[in-house]
Write a protein that holds these residues in place. Sequence first.
Motif, PDB file in Angstrom:
ATOM      1  N   PHE A  58     -17.518  32.753 -42.541  1.00 51.43           N
ATOM      2  CA  PHE A  58     -16.090  32.470 -42.687  1.00 51.43           C
ATOM      3  C   PHE A  58     -15.390  33.675 -43.313  1.00 51.43           C
ATOM      4  O   PHE A  58     -14.312  34.087 -42.871  1.00 51.43           O
ATOM      5  CB  PHE A  58     -15.888  31.240 -43.583  1.00 51.43           C
ATOM      6  N   ALA A  59     -15.991  34.220 -44.361  1.00 51.20           N
ATOM      7  CA  ALA A  59     -15.382  35.349 -45.060  1.00 51.20           C
ATOM      8  C   ALA A  59     -15.265  36.565 -44.142  1.00 51.20           C
ATOM      9  O   ALA A  59     -14.261  37.292 -44.174  1.00 51.20           O
ATOM     10  CB  ALA A  59     -16.198  35.694 -46.302  1.00 51.20           C
ATOM     11  N   LYS A  60     -16.286  36.805 -43.316  1.00 51.56           N
ATOM     12  CA  LYS A  60     -16.238  37.933 -42.371  1.00 51.56           C
ATOM     13  C   LYS A  60     -15.064  37.803 -41.405  1.00 51.56           C
ATOM     14  O   LYS A  60     -14.492  38.800 -40.970  1.00 51.56           O
ATOM     15  CB  LYS A  60     -17.545  38.009 -41.588  1.00 51.56           C
ATOM     16  N   ALA A  61     -14.739  36.564 -41.048  1.00 52.36           N
ATOM     17  CA  ALA A  61     -13.654  36.317 -40.097  1.00 52.36           C
ATOM     18  C   ALA A  61     -12.285  36.306 -40.771  1.00 52.36           C
ATOM     19  O   ALA A  61     -11.264  36.082 -40.102  1.00 52.36           O
ATOM     20  CB  ALA A  61     -13.885  34.993 -39.376  1.00 52.36           C
ATOM     21  N   GLY A  62     -12.258  36.535 -42.080  1.00 55.38           N
ATOM     22  CA  GLY A  62     -10.984  36.589 -42.790  1.00 55.38           C
ATOM     23  C   GLY A  62     -10.427  35.242 -43.199  1.00 55.38           C
ATOM     24  O   GLY A  62      -9.238  35.128 -43.525  1.00 55.38           O
ATOM     25  N   VAL A  63     -11.265  34.211 -43.201  1.00 54.64           N
ATOM     26  CA  VAL A  63     -10.811  32.876 -43.605  1.00 54.64           C
ATOM     27  C   VAL A  63     -10.639  32.838 -45.123  1.00 54.64           C
ATOM     28  O   VAL A  63     -11.458  33.386 -45.867  1.00 54.64           O
ATOM     29  CB  VAL A  63     -11.814  31.795 -43.150  1.00 54.64           C
ATOM     30  N   SER A  64      -9.592  32.194 -45.571  1.00 51.98           N
ATOM     31  CA  SER A  64      -9.312  32.119 -47.009  1.00 51.98           C
ATOM     32  C   SER A  64     -10.267  31.156 -47.708  1.00 51.98           C
ATOM     33  O   SER A  64     -11.004  30.394 -47.070  1.00 51.98           O
ATOM     34  CB  SER A  64      -7.869  31.652 -47.232  1.00 51.98           C
ATOM     35  N   LYS A  65     -10.191  31.186 -49.030  1.00 50.42           N
ATOM     36  CA  LYS A  65     -11.035  30.272 -49.814  1.00 50.42           C
ATOM     37  C   LYS A  65     -10.719  28.822 -49.491  1.00 50.42           C
ATOM     38  O   LYS A  65     -11.616  27.998 -49.281  1.00 50.42           O
ATOM     39  CB  LYS A  65     -10.837  30.565 -51.308  1.00 50.42           C
ATOM     40  N   LYS A  91     -19.831  31.354 -36.262  1.00 52.35           N
ATOM     41  CA  LYS A  91     -19.362  32.527 -35.512  1.00 52.35           C
ATOM     42  C   LYS A  91     -18.814  32.121 -34.158  1.00 52.35           C
ATOM     43  O   LYS A  91     -17.756  32.594 -33.724  1.00 52.35           O
ATOM     44  CB  LYS A  91     -20.511  33.534 -35.350  1.00 52.35           C
ATOM     45  N   LEU A  92     -19.528  31.247 -33.465  1.00 53.68           N
ATOM     46  CA  LEU A  92     -19.124  30.838 -32.120  1.00 53.68           C
ATOM     47  C   LEU A  92     -17.772  30.122 -32.148  1.00 53.68           C
ATOM     48  O   LEU A  92     -16.874  30.426 -31.347  1.00 53.68           O
ATOM     49  CB  LEU A  92     -20.208  29.931 -31.533  1.00 53.68           C
ATOM     50  N   ALA A  93     -17.614  29.187 -33.074  1.00 55.21           N
ATOM     51  CA  ALA A  93     -16.374  28.414 -33.140  1.00 55.21           C
ATOM     52  C   ALA A  93     -15.183  29.285 -33.538  1.00 55.21           C
ATOM     53  O   ALA A  93     -14.093  29.166 -32.955  1.00 55.21           O
ATOM     54  CB  ALA A  93     -16.539  27.263 -34.134  1.00 55.21           C
ATOM     55  N   LEU A  94     -15.370  30.156 -34.521  1.00 53.28           N
ATOM     56  CA  LEU A  94     -14.268  31.012 -34.971  1.00 53.28           C
ATOM     57  C   LEU A  94     -13.846  31.997 -33.881  1.00 53.28           C
ATOM     58  O   LEU A  94     -12.658  32.253 -33.695  1.00 53.28           O
ATOM     59  CB  LEU A  94     -14.680  31.761 -36.235  1.00 53.28           C
ATOM     60  N   ARG A  95     -14.834  32.545 -33.154  1.00 48.55           N
ATOM     61  CA  ARG A  95     -14.501  33.467 -32.065  1.00 48.55           C
ATOM     62  C   ARG A  95     -13.733  32.764 -30.957  1.00 48.55           C
ATOM     63  O   ARG A  95     -12.758  33.301 -30.414  1.00 48.55           O
ATOM     64  CB  ARG A  95     -15.785  34.089 -31.498  1.00 48.55           C
ATOM     65  N   THR A  96     -14.172  31.549 -30.616  1.00 47.62           N
ATOM     66  CA  THR A  96     -13.496  30.804 -29.558  1.00 47.62           C
ATOM     67  C   THR A  96     -12.061  30.468 -29.954  1.00 47.62           C
ATOM     68  O   THR A  96     -11.139  30.595 -29.143  1.00 47.62           O
ATOM     69  CB  THR A  96     -14.270  29.512 -29.239  1.00 47.62           C
ATOM     70  N   ALA A  97     -11.873  30.039 -31.198  1.00 47.37           N
ATOM     71  CA  ALA A  97     -10.520  29.743 -31.679  1.00 47.37           C
ATOM     72  C   ALA A  97      -9.645  30.992 -31.624  1.00 47.37           C
ATOM     73  O   ALA A  97      -8.469  30.930 -31.211  1.00 47.37           O
ATOM     74  CB  ALA A  97     -10.580  29.198 -33.102  1.00 47.37           C
ATOM     75  N   ALA A 106      -8.316  23.697 -40.500  1.00 38.99           N
ATOM     76  CA  ALA A 106      -9.265  22.618 -40.217  1.00 38.99           C
ATOM     77  C   ALA A 106      -8.942  21.905 -38.911  1.00 38.99           C
ATOM     78  O   ALA A 106      -9.840  21.588 -38.119  1.00 38.99           O
ATOM     79  CB  ALA A 106      -9.266  21.623 -41.381  1.00 38.99           C
ATOM     80  N   GLU A 107      -7.659  21.656 -38.657  1.00 35.87           N
ATOM     81  CA  GLU A 107      -7.275  20.937 -37.438  1.00 35.87           C
ATOM     82  C   GLU A 107      -7.682  21.699 -36.186  1.00 35.87           C
ATOM     83  O   GLU A 107      -8.226  21.125 -35.234  1.00 35.87           O
ATOM     84  CB  GLU A 107      -5.765  20.691 -37.443  1.00 35.87           C
ATOM     85  N   SER A 108      -7.450  23.010 -36.169  1.00 41.79           N
ATOM     86  CA  SER A 108      -7.802  23.827 -35.005  1.00 41.79           C
ATOM     87  C   SER A 108      -9.312  23.917 -34.827  1.00 41.79           C
ATOM     88  O   SER A 108      -9.822  23.817 -33.702  1.00 41.79           O
ATOM     89  CB  SER A 108      -7.211  25.229 -35.154  1.00 41.79           C
ATOM     90  N   ILE A 109     -10.020  24.100 -35.932  1.00 46.14           N
ATOM     91  CA  ILE A 109     -11.483  24.219 -35.842  1.00 46.14           C
ATOM     92  C   ILE A 109     -12.103  22.915 -35.360  1.00 46.14           C
ATOM     93  O   ILE A 109     -13.040  22.921 -34.555  1.00 46.14           O
ATOM     94  CB  ILE A 109     -12.063  24.634 -37.212  1.00 46.14           C
ATOM     95  N   LEU A 130     -22.030  28.444 -23.408  1.00 47.84           N
ATOM     96  CA  LEU A 130     -20.575  28.335 -23.318  1.00 47.84           C
ATOM     97  C   LEU A 130     -19.899  29.422 -24.154  1.00 47.84           C
ATOM     98  O   LEU A 130     -18.913  30.035 -23.729  1.00 47.84           O
ATOM     99  CB  LEU A 130     -20.114  26.950 -23.792  1.00 47.84           C
ATOM    100  N   GLY A 131     -20.433  29.650 -25.348  1.00 47.62           N
ATOM    101  CA  GLY A 131     -19.875  30.690 -26.208  1.00 47.62           C
ATOM    102  C   GLY A 131     -19.985  32.073 -25.580  1.00 47.62           C
ATOM    103  O   GLY A 131     -19.059  32.890 -25.670  1.00 47.62           O
ATOM    104  N   GLU A 132     -21.118  32.328 -24.929  1.00 45.96           N
ATOM    105  CA  GLU A 132     -21.291  33.620 -24.260  1.00 45.96           C
ATOM    106  C   GLU A 132     -20.308  33.772 -23.112  1.00 45.96           C
ATOM    107  O   GLU A 132     -19.727  34.843 -22.905  1.00 45.96           O
ATOM    108  CB  GLU A 132     -22.723  33.744 -23.742  1.00 45.96           C
ATOM    109  N   GLY A 133     -20.109  32.694 -22.375  1.00 44.29           N
ATOM    110  CA  GLY A 133     -19.138  32.748 -21.288  1.00 44.29           C
ATOM    111  C   GLY A 133     -17.732  32.987 -21.802  1.00 44.29           C
ATOM    112  O   GLY A 133     -16.946  33.729 -21.185  1.00 44.29           O
ATOM    113  N   MET A 134     -17.409  32.380 -22.939  1.00 41.75           N
ATOM    114  CA  MET A 134     -16.084  32.554 -23.525  1.00 41.75           C
ATOM    115  C   MET A 134     -15.829  33.998 -23.957  1.00 41.75           C
ATOM    116  O   MET A 134     -14.682  34.454 -23.972  1.00 41.75           O
ATOM    117  CB  MET A 134     -15.915  31.617 -24.721  1.00 41.75           C
TER     118      MET A 134
END
Length: 395
Positions: A58-65, A91-97, A106-109, A130-134
């Motif tokens: 989460f921190a790598k993706a820039g998500v706040s505390k 990683k997969l969910a954050l990249r897809t979003a 939270a709602e988007s995730i 699916l993540g690889e295809g995305m």
Amino acid sequence: LFKASKSAVELDNNMREVQARMSGISPAGLKELSDEAKRLGGSTRYTIGQVSAMMTEFAKAGVSKDGIMSMSGAMLSFATATGIAVDEATKLALRTADQFGMPQDAESIIAVTDALAFAANNAQVTVTELGEGMQYAGSLAKNYGQTIEDTLATMALMGNVGITGSMAGTTMNRMFQKLSEGGVVVNGVAIEVEALDGSMRSIPNIFRDIGRAMEGMGDLEKVQTMNDIFGRLGVKGAVIGVTQVDALTTLGDKMQKIKGYSASVAEIIDSGIGGTLWRVVSAVDAFGVALAEEILPIVNSVAKVFNSMVTYITPLISNFEWLGITILSVFTGLSVGAVALLAFAAVSTVLAAAFAGMAGIVSAIGTAISGIVAFGSALVGLPILAVLGIVAAIV
């Protein structure tokens, strides 16, 4: 104790990585994340180390505390529902979003993870595929106005015929690119590709119009028509989309109404004995971490002192060559002595075994002689007893 210490060190390392990537986070905020990792690690199937590793993603993706606090539970449910490691799931969910321009909340995730899990669990494709295809098609699909649901539904149906991962992503890219060129005419019917707002119409609707325009054509003519529209790289996906457009539409529509899907699937999976045992393992790990955290500060202090001593002594040794030679000689002498002792012990063992063997042989000979003597005595004694018997009878 070693396992508990290892888990506590893993937590500490992960939290420090979170701190390094979240500039400006306060000590209180970091403690809040650490406490949440302990709470989730002690009450779910995931250990404290796994939960804290998720937080680093989460921190790598820039998500706040606050974002990490609100999304962690949903991410654990997603990992359980799809059977992949929690850090990979994150990683997969954050990249897809991000590919679909969705905010990191939270709602988007929950929407992303539910769609990914539903698509994977209702087709012959894994969420990793699916993540690889995305990675190949997600951003482009968003730029062409496609929803995440329609994109995933198309990939899921392609997965049913073995078109997965990067192949599925490349196929979708090709279809989007060919449709964006415009001028799609099928059997004299112009296919509307562009919506009123200038974006591309939904891919299921385009497939449906193409299918209607091809009514009355033979199978070979249909395939050739779709090959002319979508090209060699896109025709396979187009054939699936056109021939299975009802299934595609149904799957996409269902994804619009599945809020909480990952959580409900995770609850079912965790309700069995497997889930119970995993939670026991995590609870024991959390208990060990609590104990280890009381010991590690002392270990850390001792280790620092020892490190300082070694750091101080090392250059002194290098400045005194004779000291190194002396130490080497001492160790060599000790080694020779040790070898001699080992050799003596080995010889002693052999001699002891030999003497034991000889003693055994002597004992066996003694036993044999005793037997012979007893047997001889019996032979001699029988006539004597017979004579005495006869005398007694006469008298």
